[in-house]
Design an enzyme around this catalytic site. Structure first.
Site, PDB file in Angstrom:
ATOM      1  N   PHE A  24       9.081  55.750   6.463  1.00  0.00           N
ATOM      2  CA  PHE A  24       9.473  56.867   7.324  1.00  0.00           C
ATOM      3  C   PHE A  24      10.861  56.496   7.845  1.00  0.00           C
ATOM      4  O   PHE A  24      11.031  56.031   8.952  1.00  0.00           O
ATOM      5  CB  PHE A  24       8.453  56.989   8.463  1.00  0.00           C
ATOM      6  CG  PHE A  24       8.474  58.317   9.168  1.00  0.00           C
ATOM      7  CD1 PHE A  24       9.275  59.360   8.744  1.00  0.00           C
ATOM      8  CD2 PHE A  24       7.645  58.529  10.267  1.00  0.00           C
ATOM      9  CE1 PHE A  24       9.280  60.584   9.396  1.00  0.00           C
ATOM     10  CE2 PHE A  24       7.634  59.745  10.936  1.00  0.00           C
ATOM     11  CZ  PHE A  24       8.464  60.763  10.495  1.00  0.00           C
ATOM     12  N   HIS A  25      11.866  56.681   7.000  1.00  0.00           N
ATOM     13  CA  HIS A  25      13.196  56.165   7.319  1.00  0.00           C
ATOM     14  C   HIS A  25      14.066  57.218   7.971  1.00  0.00           C
ATOM     15  O   HIS A  25      13.600  58.303   8.327  1.00  0.00           O
ATOM     16  CB  HIS A  25      13.843  55.568   6.067  1.00  0.00           C
ATOM     17  CG  HIS A  25      14.189  56.585   5.039  1.00  0.00           C
ATOM     18  ND1 HIS A  25      15.468  57.018   4.858  1.00  0.00           N
ATOM     19  CD2 HIS A  25      13.421  57.281   4.172  1.00  0.00           C
ATOM     20  CE1 HIS A  25      15.467  57.928   3.894  1.00  0.00           C
ATOM     21  NE2 HIS A  25      14.243  58.092   3.465  1.00  0.00           N
ATOM     22  N   LEU A  26      15.338  56.883   8.118  1.00  0.00           N
ATOM     23  CA  LEU A  26      16.229  57.700   8.943  1.00  0.00           C
ATOM     24  C   LEU A  26      16.258  59.186   8.605  1.00  0.00           C
ATOM     25  O   LEU A  26      16.124  60.038   9.483  1.00  0.00           O
ATOM     26  CB  LEU A  26      17.649  57.104   8.890  1.00  0.00           C
ATOM     27  CG  LEU A  26      18.729  57.830   9.701  1.00  0.00           C
ATOM     28  CD1 LEU A  26      18.313  58.018  11.137  1.00  0.00           C
ATOM     29  CD2 LEU A  26      20.036  57.058   9.643  1.00  0.00           C
ATOM     30  N   GLU A  98      10.674  63.063  -0.896  1.00  0.00           N
ATOM     31  CA  GLU A  98      11.324  61.767  -1.040  1.00  0.00           C
ATOM     32  C   GLU A  98      10.953  61.176  -2.380  1.00  0.00           C
ATOM     33  O   GLU A  98       9.890  60.593  -2.541  1.00  0.00           O
ATOM     34  CB  GLU A  98      10.816  60.811   0.040  1.00  0.00           C
ATOM     35  CG  GLU A  98      11.337  61.106   1.411  1.00  0.00           C
ATOM     36  CD  GLU A  98      12.661  60.430   1.634  1.00  0.00           C
ATOM     37  OE1 GLU A  98      12.741  59.237   1.377  1.00  0.00           O
ATOM     38  OE2 GLU A  98      13.601  61.118   2.035  1.00  0.00           O
TER      39      GLU A  98
END
Ligand code: PEP
Ligand code: MG
Length: 608
Positions: A24-26, A98
């Protein structure tokens, strides 16, 4: 203290699992937090005995959520039910969109000299001397307050976003902006901001998201730059291969303007923002498994095989140059064939025209093999001041002189394109307001002068004049009568001119039979057509239009079926190689793309 009314509501929750390989990145976190902010209720994410505010991107990032981690989303307040439902859907959509980073397959290697291996960030091969990256921080007198620096940094990121081609890399800037604003909340001095950045970095250090530290450093760097800190990066004037621990996303722009041949990093990640930007700029780059002991001398950076060859032997150099040649050959072939017609495998000719926005881009398009101009965006003349007719005539003529087939679009401002010297009513939804041809009602003089200039510049050329944002047949008739009147009043013969329109407002799809009676040609503007079909602003920071949506292709197919007049397509879709087979299937035979894309698209057409 929480508002009393909250006591009446029960907290609601849902469990969610991170499925993206990137965690769960930027980027997804920024989109998620933006969406969460729309709700009034308190929204929290609980994970690993911590509970953080889901409306703050940095708080989400502090959890270091990775693939397969499951967290609880809780909402408490009036609109909690709606919030949970929507955020659950958003999260799923974000995870699904993603894609796993492309695993770049390594080519086998047979170098004689010792090599260091690493992960390929961006494919390519380079031979050159290593240069160690150094940055020197020099503090000048403070130029502005923290508040001003924050505002300007956010604006800069917004500008970078809108000037990028809105690909995956463009969204990095938006995500960085969201992170910056969230980190700066409640802070009004540089010292406090530094302290917050340091605390965030501390939290990330031992987690699996250590590579995101570069994003935090980058934000601090942006703020400090605004406040008078100078970062002196000195790079050689002669070609070099850069070696660095890691680079900041903003430093990639400096590299793009240098003589860099390749980049070798020892820290970072192939999915970091720095890596995405390196790929976007096409610089061969490698992320080494282990640091180099010696960072000087000539090396081979083989980012096809995933190695750096230290002290290469003559045979190694021959092998490297051979690979380099093969690589260049492909690009060269595209370049060589750029003036040749684009024929499909069945031998059908597809016309490749260019979208241009001034004389320089028109010249570039010519050099790249464009066969004409499918869309001359005339806004360039109007950006800073109201141009006089004589200057307009000169500018149009210079561009008309370059090609035999030119379509010039009348002024298309409003929406995301404003002009400093005309007053457009303050609108709640500018994209649905006074835009394009609707200016005829509010600024008739401006359009009149533009048409006069186009007519004068056209002389005997068969120029095509195109009206933007037409939504009804009456609107087109009105615009054309207006144009004919200008010619009549100014006594300019325009027998050689054709009048057509953009298809970018969905209402047009339902009136094509009537339009067929009025227009000489159509050009489908998929950028706006998609915006209005899906009711998603084309510049929206988080919502994204699916460029491959079958609905959009259905709309194009419908135009091709109903139209009895020539149709071209000038939206961004035409410049996307992945869309070409499907676009050609719709029957489209004329594409208009940015000059830089001409060779690639011709190459793709030859493969269909
Ligand atoms: C479009 O809308 O697809 C188009 C080509 O026009 P612009 O991007 O200039 O609005
Ligand atoms: Mg448009």
């Amino acid at each position: 203290m929480k508002p009393l009314r909250r006591l009446f509501y029960k907290p609601l929750s849902s469990t969610l699992t991170v499925t993206s390989i990137n965690g769960f990145h930027l980027r997804p976190a920024a989109k998620f937090a933006t969406e969460a902010k729309q709700f009034l209720c308190d929204i929290h994410i609980e994970f690993d005995q911590k509970s953080v505010n889901a409306k703050a991107v940095n708080a989400i990032l502090s959890l270091n959520l990775d693939r397969d981690d499951t967290f609880t989303l809780t909402a408490h307040g009036k609109d909690a039910k709606k919030a949970i439902e929507m955020l659950r859907d958003t999260f799923e959509m974000l995870m699904n969109s993603e894609s796993d980073p492309k695993q770049i397959e390594k080519r086998s290697t047979s170098y004689q000299s010792s090599t260091l291996s690493g992960e390929i960030i961006s494919e390519g091969i380079a031979v050159g001397s290593l240069y160690r990256f150094t940055v020197r921080e020099v503090a000048h007198a403070s130029l502005c307050s923290f508040e001003e620096a924050l505002k300007e940094s956010a604006a800069e990121l917004e500008r970078l976003y809108s000037h990028s081609k809105k690909d995956a890399d463009a969204h990095i800037y938006l995500a960085q902006k969201a992170l910056l604003l969230s980190l700066a909340e409640g802070i009004d001095t540089l010292e406090d901001f530094i302290a917050r950045i340091e605390a965030e970095k501390e939290g990330l250090k031992n987690g699996r998201h250590a590579t995101k530290i570069a994003d935090l450093n980058d934000l601090l760097y942006r703020i400090k730059k605004q406040m008078g800190y100078d970062y002196q990066v000195s790079l050689p004037k002669t070609p070099f291969i850069l070696s660095a621990d890691d680079l900041l996303p903003s430093q990639i722009k400096i590299l793009e303007n240098s003589t860099v041949l390749g980049v070798v990093l020892t820290n970072g990640s192939p999915t970091s923002h720095t890596a995405i930007l390196l790929r976007a700029s096409g610089i061969p780059s490698l992320l080494l498994d282990n640091p180099m002991k010696r960072e000087e001398g000539k090396v081979i950076l083989d980012a096809y095989s995933g190695v750096i060859v230290l002290k290469p032997s003559p045979q190694d150099l021959i092998l490297a140059f051979k690979r380099q040649n093969e690589d260049d050959k492909f690009q060269f072939e595209i370049h060589q064939n750029r003036f040749k017609p684009a024929l499909t495998k069945k031998g059908e000719k597809i016309n490749l025209f260019a979208n241009v926005s001034d004389l320089a881009s028109a010249r570039e398009a010519k050099e790249e093999g464009a066969e004409g101009i499918g869309l001359l965006r005339s806004e360039f003349l109007f950006k800073t001041h109201k141009p006089i007719i004589r200057d307009q005539v000169k500018a149009y003529r210079e561009i008309f002189d370059l090609f035999e087939d030119v379509t010039v679009r009348t002024l298309d401002v409003g929406g995301d394109k404003a002009l400093p010297y005309i007053d457009i009513l303050k609108e709640q939804n500018p994209f649905l307001g006074i835009r394009g041809i609707r200016l005829l009602k509010t600024e008739p003089k401006l359009i009149e002068e533009q048409l006069e200039a186009i007519f004068l510049a056209a002389e005997n050329r068969p120029i095509k004049v195109m009206f933007p944002m037409i939504s009804t047949p009456e609107e087109f008739s009105e615009a054309k009568s207006f144009a004919l009147n200008v010619a009549l009043e100014k006594d300019i013969s325009i027998d050689n001119l054709r009048f057509g329109m953009m298809i970018e407002v969905p209402s047009v799809l339902f009136a094509l039979r009537e339009f067929n009676e009025l227009v000489d040609f159509y050009s489908i503007g998929t950028n706006d057509l998609a915006q209005y079909l899906f009711a998603i602003e084309r510049t929206h920071p988080t919502l994204k239009i699916d460029p491959a949506s079958p609905i959009l292709f259905d709309a194009i197919r419908h135009v091709m079926r109903e139209s009895t007049k020539p149709v071209s397509l000038c939206g961004e879709l035409a410049g996307d190689t992945r869309a070409i087979p499907q676009l050609l299937e719709t029957g489209i035979r004329t594409l208009s793309v940015s000059g830089k894309r001409i060779g690639q698209i011709k190459n793709k057409v030859r493969d269909v």
